[in-house]
Design a protein around this motif. Structure first.
Motif, PDB file in Angstrom:
ATOM      1  N   LYS A   1       0.891  -1.301   0.167  1.00 48.91           N
ATOM      2  CA  LYS A   1       0.113  -0.062   0.127  1.00 48.91           C
ATOM      3  C   LYS A   1       0.662   1.237   0.023  1.00 48.91           C
ATOM      4  O   LYS A   1       0.763   2.268  -1.019  1.00 48.91           O
ATOM      5  CB  LYS A   1      -0.895   0.016   1.229  1.00 48.91           C
ATOM      6  CG  LYS A   1      -1.921  -1.120   1.292  1.00 48.91           C
ATOM      7  CD  LYS A   1      -2.781  -1.000   2.512  1.00 48.91           C
ATOM      8  CE  LYS A   1      -2.209  -1.024   3.840  1.00 48.91           C
ATOM      9  NZ  LYS A   1      -1.368  -2.379   4.036  1.00 48.91           N
ATOM     10  N   GLY A   2       1.820   1.498   0.940  1.00 50.73           N
ATOM     11  CA  GLY A   2       2.615   2.473   0.996  1.00 50.73           C
ATOM     12  C   GLY A   2       3.618   2.621  -0.243  1.00 50.73           C
ATOM     13  O   GLY A   2       3.527   3.909  -0.736  1.00 50.73           O
ATOM     14  N   THR A   3       4.017   1.763  -0.767  1.00 50.34           N
ATOM     15  CA  THR A   3       4.917   1.806  -1.654  1.00 50.34           C
ATOM     16  C   THR A   3       4.166   2.242  -3.018  1.00 50.34           C
ATOM     17  O   THR A   3       4.645   3.182  -3.636  1.00 50.34           O
ATOM     18  CB  THR A   3       5.380   0.411  -2.326  1.00 50.34           C
ATOM     19  OG1 THR A   3       6.120  -0.363  -1.140  1.00 50.34           O
ATOM     20  CG2 THR A   3       6.159   0.174  -3.531  1.00 50.34           C
TER      21      THR A   3
ATOM     22  N   GLY B   1      12.395  -8.272   5.093  1.00 51.86           N
ATOM     23  CA  GLY B   1      13.229  -7.304   4.408  1.00 51.86           C
ATOM     24  C   GLY B   1      12.965  -6.024   4.174  1.00 51.86           C
ATOM     25  O   GLY B   1      13.841  -5.225   3.687  1.00 51.86           O
ATOM     26  N   ARG B   2      12.033  -5.560   4.974  1.00 54.36           N
ATOM     27  CA  ARG B   2      11.472  -4.262   4.826  1.00 54.36           C
ATOM     28  C   ARG B   2      12.224  -3.226   5.663  1.00 54.36           C
ATOM     29  O   ARG B   2      12.716  -3.427   6.441  1.00 54.36           O
ATOM     30  CB  ARG B   2       9.963  -3.877   4.990  1.00 54.36           C
ATOM     31  CG  ARG B   2       9.682  -2.367   5.006  1.00 54.36           C
ATOM     32  CD  ARG B   2       8.402  -2.297   5.031  1.00 54.36           C
ATOM     33  NE  ARG B   2       7.778  -2.683   6.104  1.00 54.36           N
ATOM     34  CZ  ARG B   2       6.452  -2.665   6.628  1.00 54.36           C
ATOM     35  NH1 ARG B   2       5.551  -1.707   5.518  1.00 54.36           N
ATOM     36  NH2 ARG B   2       5.749  -3.133   7.361  1.00 54.36           N
ATOM     37  N   ARG B   3      12.854  -2.242   4.962  1.00 54.96           N
ATOM     38  CA  ARG B   3      13.461  -0.843   5.715  1.00 54.96           C
ATOM     39  C   ARG B   3      12.726   0.279   5.263  1.00 54.96           C
ATOM     40  O   ARG B   3      12.278   0.527   4.265  1.00 54.96           O
ATOM     41  CB  ARG B   3      15.058  -0.964   5.208  1.00 54.96           C
ATOM     42  CG  ARG B   3      15.847  -2.073   5.433  1.00 54.96           C
ATOM     43  CD  ARG B   3      16.080  -2.611   6.997  1.00 54.96           C
ATOM     44  NE  ARG B   3      16.792  -3.755   7.085  1.00 54.96           N
ATOM     45  CZ  ARG B   3      16.036  -5.050   7.125  1.00 54.96           C
ATOM     46  NH1 ARG B   3      14.817  -5.290   7.072  1.00 54.96           N
ATOM     47  NH2 ARG B   3      17.043  -6.038   7.416  1.00 54.96           N
TER      48      ARG B   3
ATOM     49  N   LEU C   1      -5.412   7.567   0.425  1.00 60.13           N
ATOM     50  CA  LEU C   1      -5.388   7.184   1.761  1.00 60.13           C
ATOM     51  C   LEU C   1      -4.666   5.641   1.791  1.00 60.13           C
ATOM     52  O   LEU C   1      -5.025   4.892   1.035  1.00 60.13           O
ATOM     53  CB  LEU C   1      -6.698   6.964   2.202  1.00 60.13           C
ATOM     54  CG  LEU C   1      -7.492   8.308   2.458  1.00 60.13           C
ATOM     55  CD1 LEU C   1      -9.026   8.098   3.105  1.00 60.13           C
ATOM     56  CD2 LEU C   1      -6.591   9.330   3.471  1.00 60.13           C
ATOM     57  N   ASP C   2      -3.742   5.558   2.868  1.00 59.16           N
ATOM     58  CA  ASP C   2      -2.962   4.474   2.695  1.00 59.16           C
ATOM     59  C   ASP C   2      -3.028   4.116   4.398  1.00 59.16           C
ATOM     60  O   ASP C   2      -2.455   4.641   5.321  1.00 59.16           O
ATOM     61  CB  ASP C   2      -1.694   4.820   2.472  1.00 59.16           C
ATOM     62  CG  ASP C   2      -0.434   3.715   3.103  1.00 59.16           C
ATOM     63  OD1 ASP C   2      -0.768   2.676   3.411  1.00 59.16           O
ATOM     64  OD2 ASP C   2       0.744   4.067   2.971  1.00 59.16           O
ATOM     65  N   GLY C   3      -4.038   2.783   4.603  1.00 58.35           N
ATOM     66  CA  GLY C   3      -4.099   2.347   6.066  1.00 58.35           C
ATOM     67  C   GLY C   3      -5.316   2.869   6.712  1.00 58.35           C
ATOM     68  O   GLY C   3      -5.441   2.721   7.877  1.00 58.35           O
TER      69      GLY C   3
ATOM     70  N   GLN D   1      14.348  -0.844  10.683  1.00 61.58           N
ATOM     71  CA  GLN D   1      13.505  -1.865  10.785  1.00 61.58           C
ATOM     72  C   GLN D   1      12.313  -1.398  11.541  1.00 61.58           C
ATOM     73  O   GLN D   1      12.539  -1.217  12.641  1.00 61.58           O
ATOM     74  CB  GLN D   1      14.183  -3.232  10.936  1.00 61.58           C
ATOM     75  CG  GLN D   1      13.100  -4.533  10.785  1.00 61.58           C
ATOM     76  CD  GLN D   1      13.898  -5.865  10.779  1.00 61.58           C
ATOM     77  OE1 GLN D   1      14.836  -6.043  11.265  1.00 61.58           O
ATOM     78  NE2 GLN D   1      13.242  -6.832   9.989  1.00 61.58           N
ATOM     79  N   ARG D   2      11.116  -1.655  11.076  1.00 57.80           N
ATOM     80  CA  ARG D   2       9.967  -1.188  11.935  1.00 57.80           C
ATOM     81  C   ARG D   2       9.910  -2.464  12.910  1.00 57.80           C
ATOM     82  O   ARG D   2       9.999  -3.443  12.817  1.00 57.80           O
ATOM     83  CB  ARG D   2       8.674  -1.063  11.160  1.00 57.80           C
ATOM     84  CG  ARG D   2       8.304   0.154  10.664  1.00 57.80           C
ATOM     85  CD  ARG D   2       7.213   0.193   9.719  1.00 57.80           C
ATOM     86  NE  ARG D   2       6.049  -0.495   9.937  1.00 57.80           N
ATOM     87  CZ  ARG D   2       4.981  -0.272   9.376  1.00 57.80           C
ATOM     88  NH1 ARG D   2       4.862   0.132   8.203  1.00 57.80           N
ATOM     89  NH2 ARG D   2       3.979  -1.235   9.762  1.00 57.80           N
ATOM     90  N   GLU D   3       9.629  -1.611  14.200  1.00 59.19           N
ATOM     91  CA  GLU D   3       9.356  -2.744  15.353  1.00 59.19           C
ATOM     92  C   GLU D   3       8.158  -3.520  14.996  1.00 59.19           C
ATOM     93  O   GLU D   3       8.503  -4.747  15.876  1.00 59.19           O
ATOM     94  CB  GLU D   3       8.886  -1.782  16.739  1.00 59.19           C
ATOM     95  CG  GLU D   3      10.046  -0.546  17.061  1.00 59.19           C
ATOM     96  CD  GLU D   3      10.399  -0.398  18.443  1.00 59.19           C
ATOM     97  OE1 GLU D   3       9.617  -1.223  19.336  1.00 59.19           O
ATOM     98  OE2 GLU D   3      11.254   0.144  18.691  1.00 59.19           O
TER      99      GLU D   3
HETATM  100 MG    MG Z   1       2.618   1.090   4.700  1.00 57.62          MG
END
Ligand code: MG
Ligand code: AP5
Length: 214
Positions: free
Chosen positions: A13-15, A126-128, A83-85, A159-161
């Motif tokens: 979504k964010g990408t 693998g997300r940063r 809108l994302d999320g 890296q997200r918590e």
């Molecule tokens: Mg996102």
């Protein structure tokens, strides 16, 4: 144009929202980013939201709805937004629709990025994420030019918590229970479209643009 991005955690979504926002010249509004900004700045909202986010649960609607309505009332949203999320629950969608209807407006598209659960876990590990501008990378599928540094603004990547495997599993459960019913909600209002989110990022983006232009 007002577009909602739907999809599981890690669906992209964010990408895609960042790309769409650039392409269409509209603001990208991510409630997750707003909460993370508040956590970083240790605001009261941030402290409350963190307790839920760290467990992979949804932040309660009463903390989320007004925040979103205030944001979309800002001047930069006059021509629309991505809108994302948000929304993530039926009540959140209903509140937004009601606020829009009062101004004789409506959502134009709810774009669902469909990705099976099996693919999600792999993506999250693998997300940063950029600590400054929120840009998202993947160490394999979308690596930054310099490891650990944002291509766009030069800030460090983290890296997200909530990307730990056990938290991802709980986010997926919450998604299926609370958020997936929004697919039918938007099908009923006739604005639902779906793309295959297992394609490459460029292919997903092209698929979304093709749907919007039809
Ligand atoms: Mg996102
Ligand atoms: P939020 O920040 O919205 O997280 P999320 O929905 O879990 O989604 P993600 O950001 O994890 O994934 P994404 O779909 O944006 O995927 P991305 O593009 O990064 O929310 C976080 C938390 O805040 C929630 O759990 C909740 O607690 C709270 N919250 C937020 N909004 C709320 C609301 N309205 N109500 C209540 N609570 C709320 O992509 C993922 C990875 O995959 C990246 O590494 C990316 O590079 C890679 N990737 C993307 N596309 C592809 C592709 N096509 N192929 C290969 N890799 C890809």
């Amino acid at each position: 144009m007002k577009i909602i991005m739907l999809g599981a955690p890690g669906a992209g979504k964010g990408t895609q929202a960042i790309r769409l926002a650039e392409e269409l010249g509209l603001p990208h509004i991510s409630t997750g980013d707003i909460f993370r900004y508040n956590i970083k700045n240790n605001t009261e909202l941030g402290q409350k939201a963190k307790a839920y986010m760290d467990k992979g649960q949804l932040v309660p609607d009463e903390l989320t709805v007004d925040l979103l309505l205030d944001r979309v009332a800002k001047e930069d949203c006059e021509n629309g937004y991505i809108l994302d999320g948000y929304p993530r629950t039926i009540p959140q969608a209903e509140v937004l629709d009601k606020a829009l209807a009062e101004k004789n407006e409506k959502i134009d598209y709810a774009v669902n990025i469909a990705v099976p659960d099996e693919n999600i876990i792999n993506r999250m590990g693998g997300r940063r994420t950029c600590t400054n501008c929120g840009e998202t990378y993947h160490i394999v599928y979308n690596a930054p030019k310099v490891e650990g540094i944002c291509d766009r603004c030069g800030a460090p990547l983290i890296q997200r918590e909530d990307d730990k495997p056990e938290t991802v599993a709980s986010r997926l459960n919450v998604y299926h229970e609370m958020t997936e019913p929004l697919e039918n909600y938007y099908k009923e209002s006739g604005v639902y479209v779906e793309v295959d989110g297992t394609q490459t990022m460029d292919e997903v983006f092209a698929s979304i643009l093709a749907l919007l232009k039809d």
